[in-house]
Design a protein around this motif. Structure first.
Motif, PDB file in Angstrom:
ATOM      1  N   ARG A 111      -8.490  44.105  30.664  1.00 53.26           N
ATOM      2  CA  ARG A 111      -8.768  43.027  29.720  1.00 53.26           C
ATOM      3  C   ARG A 111     -10.268  42.944  29.456  1.00 53.26           C
ATOM      4  NH1 ARG A 111      -6.966  39.136  32.620  1.00 53.26           N
ATOM      5  NH2 ARG A 111      -4.807  39.583  32.153  1.00 53.26           N
ATOM      6  N   LYS A 112     -11.052  43.033  30.513  1.00 50.52           N
ATOM      7  CA  LYS A 112     -12.508  42.979  30.374  1.00 50.52           C
ATOM      8  C   LYS A 112     -13.012  44.166  29.557  1.00 50.52           C
ATOM      9  CE  LYS A 112     -16.897  42.719  32.850  1.00 50.52           C
ATOM     10  NZ  LYS A 112     -17.566  43.020  31.620  1.00 50.52           N
ATOM     11  N   MET A 113     -12.491  45.347  29.844  1.00 57.16           N
ATOM     12  CA  MET A 113     -12.905  46.540  29.115  1.00 57.16           C
ATOM     13  C   MET A 113     -12.639  46.376  27.616  1.00 57.16           C
ATOM     14  SD  MET A 113     -11.387  50.420  29.298  1.00 57.16           S
ATOM     15  CE  MET A 113      -9.820  49.881  28.665  1.00 57.16           C
ATOM     16  N   TRP A 114     -11.443  45.887  27.253  1.00 58.88           N
ATOM     17  CA  TRP A 114     -11.119  45.733  25.842  1.00 58.88           C
ATOM     18  C   TRP A 114     -11.914  44.600  25.211  1.00 58.88           C
ATOM     19  CZ3 TRP A 114      -9.445  49.316  22.933  1.00 58.88           C
ATOM     20  CH2 TRP A 114      -8.684  50.344  23.478  1.00 58.88           C
ATOM     21  N   ASP A 115     -12.150  43.521  25.947  1.00 58.48           N
ATOM     22  CA  ASP A 115     -13.004  42.443  25.421  1.00 58.48           C
ATOM     23  C   ASP A 115     -14.403  42.972  25.121  1.00 58.48           C
ATOM     24  OD1 ASP A 115     -11.012  40.549  25.505  1.00 58.48           O
ATOM     25  OD2 ASP A 115     -11.699  39.625  27.382  1.00 58.48           O
ATOM     26  N   ASP A 116     -14.952  43.769  26.041  1.00 60.38           N
ATOM     27  CA  ASP A 116     -16.280  44.348  25.828  1.00 60.38           C
ATOM     28  C   ASP A 116     -16.298  45.248  24.594  1.00 60.38           C
ATOM     29  OD1 ASP A 116     -17.172  43.042  28.094  1.00 60.38           O
ATOM     30  OD2 ASP A 116     -17.137  44.841  29.379  1.00 60.38           O
TER      31      ASP A 116
END
Length: 107
Positions: A86-91
């Protein structure tokens, strides 16, 4: 011996995800769960069995009925596993948004 199933295989099915969403707010017996679907009760019972075998659902005897409810610890474990993705895609989306704003302001 109870067979353990893979959590991600269990939640890959849209009907099982719908059951999880249905039980997110309250515990329900199998008949009440099945009443929300256009499938036979044995089909829904099989989905409930799979979710129970992988510990996404807990059973609680209430008189003659078994009520099913979400197992928050197992759901948290799924969320913890997905958090880095989730963090990777948000970034990535934030970088894309910044890039798009940059090019928009250049025009």
């Amino acid at each position: 011996m109870k067979t353990r199933r893979d959590v991600f295989q269990a939640i890959s099915d849209p009907t099982r995800r719908a059951i999880l969403l249905l039980l997110a707010t309250q515990a329900m017996p199998a008949g009440a769960i099945a009443a929300n679907f256009d499938y036979s009760r044995p089909t829904i019972s099989n989905h409930i069995k799979i979710l129970t075998e992988c510990d996404l659902l807990k059973q609680e005897q209430n008189g003659r009925e078994i009520h099913y409810q979400l197992n928050p610890e197992k759901m948290k474990a799924v969320d913890d596993f997905l958090a880095p993705f989730r963090k990777m895609w948000d970034d990535r989306f934030n970088k894309l948004e910044s890039l798009m704003k940059h090019y928009k302001n250049k025009k």
